[in-house]
Design a protein around this motif. Structure first.
Motif, PDB file in Angstrom:
ATOM      1  N   LEU A 279      86.922  39.976  56.150  1.00  0.00           N
ATOM      2  CA  LEU A 279      86.872  39.511  57.530  1.00  0.00           C
ATOM      3  C   LEU A 279      87.407  38.085  57.637  1.00  0.00           C
ATOM      4  N   VAL A 280      87.109  37.241  56.676  1.00  0.00           N
ATOM      5  CA  VAL A 280      87.665  35.884  56.659  1.00  0.00           C
ATOM      6  C   VAL A 280      89.192  35.953  56.595  1.00  0.00           C
ATOM      7  N   ALA A 281      89.731  36.829  55.763  1.00  0.00           N
ATOM      8  CA  ALA A 281      91.182  36.979  55.650  1.00  0.00           C
ATOM      9  C   ALA A 281      91.787  37.443  56.970  1.00  0.00           C
ATOM     10  N   VAL A 282      91.113  38.352  57.649  1.00  0.00           N
ATOM     11  CA  VAL A 282      91.604  38.835  58.947  1.00  0.00           C
ATOM     12  C   VAL A 282      91.638  37.697  59.958  1.00  0.00           C
ATOM     13  N   ILE A 283      90.581  36.906  60.017  1.00  0.00           N
ATOM     14  CA  ILE A 283      90.511  35.806  60.975  1.00  0.00           C
ATOM     15  C   ILE A 283      91.571  34.752  60.654  1.00  0.00           C
ATOM     16  N   GLU A 284      91.720  34.400  59.378  1.00  0.00           N
ATOM     17  CA  GLU A 284      92.750  33.431  58.984  1.00  0.00           C
ATOM     18  C   GLU A 284      94.135  33.957  59.364  1.00  0.00           C
ATOM     19  N   GLY A 285      94.389  35.218  59.071  1.00  0.00           N
ATOM     20  CA  GLY A 285      95.682  35.809  59.408  1.00  0.00           C
ATOM     21  C   GLY A 285      95.924  35.850  60.901  1.00  0.00           C
ATOM     22  N   LEU A 286      94.878  36.073  61.671  1.00  0.00           N
ATOM     23  CA  LEU A 286      95.011  36.100  63.125  1.00  0.00           C
ATOM     24  C   LEU A 286      95.445  34.746  63.662  1.00  0.00           C
ATOM     25  N   PHE A 287      94.845  33.663  63.136  1.00  0.00           N
ATOM     26  CA  PHE A 287      95.250  32.322  63.566  1.00  0.00           C
ATOM     27  C   PHE A 287      96.709  32.061  63.223  1.00  0.00           C
TER      28      PHE A 287
END
Length: 62
Positions: free
Chosen positions: A11-19
């Motif tokens: 989930l952290v990777a998804v959020i970082e990628g979204l930014f």
């Protein structure tokens, strides 16, 4: 427990990628500003984020 930790890291990777996907220029400017901050300021910011994360996890625990 290890599965939940892996899910959290994903989930952290998804959020970082979204930014990075949604606002790469803003992300770059933010990182450039952080590079010019003294170590003490970054340490305090890290402590605040860490504390907020721990409190959030405690508050949301089942």
């Amino acid at each position: 427990m290890p599965g939940a930790l892996l899910q959290a890291l994903c989930l952290v990777a998804v959020i970082e990628g979204l930014f990075l996907f949604a606002a790469p220029g803003l992300w770059r400017r933010t990182m450039e500003q952080l590079l010019h901050r003294p170590d003490g300021a970054l340490r305090r910011l890290g402590a605040v984020v860490l504390f907020a994360g721990v409190v959030s996890l405690w508050w949301l625990r089942p």
